[in-house]
Design a protein around this motif. Structure first.
Motif, mmCIF file in Angstrom:
data_model
loop_
_atom_site.group_PDB
_atom_site.id
_atom_site.type_symbol
_atom_site.label_atom_id
_atom_site.label_comp_id
_atom_site.label_asym_id
_atom_site.label_seq_id
_atom_site.Cartn_x
_atom_site.Cartn_y
_atom_site.Cartn_z
ATOM 1 N N LEU A 53 -5.388 -3.154 3.019
ATOM 2 C CA LEU A 53 -6.360 -3.212 4.107
ATOM 3 C C LEU A 53 -7.306 -4.392 3.957
ATOM 4 N N SER A 54 -6.844 -5.448 3.298
ATOM 5 C CA SER A 54 -7.686 -6.620 3.119
ATOM 6 C C SER A 54 -6.907 -7.869 3.510
ATOM 7 N N GLY B 161 -5.400 15.059 -5.600
ATOM 8 C CA GLY B 161 -5.872 13.970 -4.767
ATOM 9 C C GLY B 161 -4.889 13.539 -3.701
ATOM 10 N N TYR B 162 -5.238 12.432 -3.054
ATOM 11 C CA TYR B 162 -4.459 11.862 -1.961
ATOM 12 C C TYR B 162 -2.993 11.696 -2.334
ATOM 13 N N GLU B 163 -2.737 11.194 -3.548
ATOM 14 C CA GLU B 163 -1.360 10.908 -3.956
ATOM 15 C C GLU B 163 -0.484 12.155 -3.996
ATOM 16 N N HIS B 164 -1.107 13.326 -4.195
ATOM 17 C CA HIS B 164 -0.315 14.554 -4.293
ATOM 18 C C HIS B 164 0.223 15.011 -2.947
ATOM 19 N N THR B 165 -0.392 14.558 -1.850
ATOM 20 C CA THR B 165 0.175 14.896 -0.535
ATOM 21 C C THR B 165 1.551 14.265 -0.372
ATOM 22 N N PHE C 217 0.817 -1.220 0.000
ATOM 23 C CA PHE C 217 0.000 0.000 0.000
ATOM 24 C C PHE C 217 0.852 1.272 0.000
ATOM 25 N N MET C 218 1.657 1.454 1.047
ATOM 26 C CA MET C 218 2.471 2.664 1.125
ATOM 27 C C MET C 218 3.620 2.644 0.126
ATOM 28 N N GLY C 219 4.119 1.464 -0.190
ATOM 29 C CA GLY C 219 5.164 1.371 -1.205
ATOM 30 C C GLY C 219 4.696 1.897 -2.544
ATOM 31 N N VAL D 225 8.863 1.375 4.491
ATOM 32 C CA VAL D 225 7.411 1.235 4.429
ATOM 33 C C VAL D 225 6.988 -0.149 4.908
ATOM 34 N N THR D 226 7.755 -0.691 5.841
ATOM 35 C CA THR D 226 7.469 -1.994 6.437
ATOM 36 C C THR D 226 6.428 -1.859 7.540
ATOM 37 N N PRO D 227 5.903 -2.990 8.051
ATOM 38 C CA PRO D 227 5.133 -2.924 9.298
ATOM 39 C C PRO D 227 5.965 -2.284 10.415
#
Length: 399
Positions: free
Chosen positions: A232-233, A336-340, A18-20, A84-86
């Motif tokens: 998130l699944s 959008g979200y990605e631009h943050t 996700f974050m990667g 971007v690990t747990p």
């Protein structure tokens, strides 16, 4: 391709889901929208599953991949380690990267505990490397504009902040026991995952926390053991159940050093809320509201508006006067979200170029961790907890 006469920052990223994906996209788009002197290069991606990391590297544009993060850190062609690990891997990786002379960019929360976060801060400061933490919501143009309004005294003395971060993705009792529900991996549940963002925005906009009083609750005590998960699944492996040992929700009240007070709620059990990151701030001269699901808009109210016309107005923060907005599209062509993430990484590249650690950095990460930990202690002890006391009580043993 790296721009002509631009300094390269060669990225080694550990983790790729996700974050990667969000970080990879941002690195690629920084030079498209912004004219930084420093340009990120997607040098190497790292993950334990060779088939998975190889596929991700090819899809997201990384030049190479590794399956051992230690080998990645040892590589001479890596300048910045992106973690971007747990959460349970943040501390070891960040300290090793700093000791190898690599700059460090880490996902939030910074660590599992305040003590770990202090060790991470000591490591980056001792080794003189640039460091940042990914509190990306700060970098929505509307948030940056809110900060300008507050800093220029348009709201006057701040009285209140009320912040909520509401989700609903684990309400089904049959949802499996993914890593975000395992204390040994994540440290805490909705508290560290969601409330951490609200705490960061409050520190950014209102000021430092003085003391907190909170409660934390786990509604579903057991869940099916997970077979596989992504983002998130997750997929349950069988009917075998495991204990949920993190919070499903946290609620706390706070006093700030400047006299303001606040209320904070984070939960994954607010049905109908997919990603409800919201706040309202009230001051002596006016108020502001923001909703992350409508992130381009900032609602603003000023007490000195003409009677009969008073009320919240909606500002679409997409004009050139709004921070970062001028790099993108014409007015009202929303981002959008990605631009943050892109906006944050612009600051990170600039910091590497000029030799300073932009905020939010590991100092912010430690202060955020102190508030998180204070709320947890308050919930256990059923009393107010001072942030100063928490900071002093956490040891900072060097590695």
């Amino acid at each position: 391709m790296v721009g002509v006469n631009k300094k390269q920052v060669r990225i080694g990223m550990i983790g790729y889901k996700f974050m990667g994906k969000a970080h990879s996209h941002a690195y690629r788009d920084v030079p498209f929208y912004f004219d930084n002197k420093v340009e990120p290069v997607l040098q190497a991606l790292c993950g334990r599953n060779e088939e998975g990391v190889k596929e991700a590297a090819e899809k997201m544009g990384w030049l190479s991949y590794e399956t051992d993060w230690r080998k990645l850190i040892e590589r001479a062609d890596i300048d910045l380690i992106d973690i971007v690990t747990p959460n349970n891997a943040h501390t070891e990786i960040a300290i090793a990267a700093a000791e190898a002379g690599k700059h460090v960019y880490c996902e939030k929360p910074l660590a599992m505990t305040l003590e770990q976060s202090k060790r991470m801060l000591e490591a980056v400061e001792k080794n003189g490397v640039i460091h940042m933490i990914n509190y990306n919501y700060r970098f929505a143009p509307a948030i940056q504009f809110a900060k300008k309004l507050i800093d220029t005294d348009r709201l006057g003395k701040i009285y209140h902040i009320r912040a909520t971060y509401l989700q609903d993705w684990i309400m089904d009792p049959k949802f499996p026991l993914v890593w975000r529900l395992d204390k040994e991996v994540c440290g805490s549940g909705s508290h560290g995952d969601l409330a951490a963002h609200s705490i960061d925005l409050a520190r950014f906009l209102v000021g430092e926390f003085k003391e907190v009083s909170g409660i934390m609750e786990t509604f579903i005590k057991q869940r099916p053991i997970v077979e596989s998960s992504s983002g998130l699944s997750g997929k349950a492996s069988s009917d075998k159940m495991g204990d949920v040992n993190v919070d499903d929700a946290s609620v706390f009240i706070a006093r700030f050093e400047n006299g303001a007070i606040g209320t904070f709620e984070a939960t994954r059990f607010a049905g109908g809320n997919r990603n409800g990151n919201r706040f309202e701030i009230n001051g002596e001269k006016g108020s502001i509201r923001w909703d992350g699901e409508n992130m381009n808009n900032l609602q603003v109210y000023f007490h000195d508006d003409e009677p009969g016309l008073q009320g919240f107005r909606t500002i679409n923060c997409t004009e050139e006067i709004h921070p970062y907005a001028g790099a993108y599209w014409p007015t009202a062509h929303i981002i959008g979200y990605e631009h943050t993430f892109i906006n944050l990484m612009v600051e990170l590249m600039d910091g590497i170029d000029k030799g300073y650690s932009p905020s939010p950095n590991f100092v912010d990460g430690v202060k955020n961790q102190a508030v998180l930990e204070a709320v947890e202690q308050s919930s256990r002890r059923k009393q107010w907890v001072s942030i100063e006391t928490i900071m002093q009580s956490a040891s900072s043993t060097s590695v």
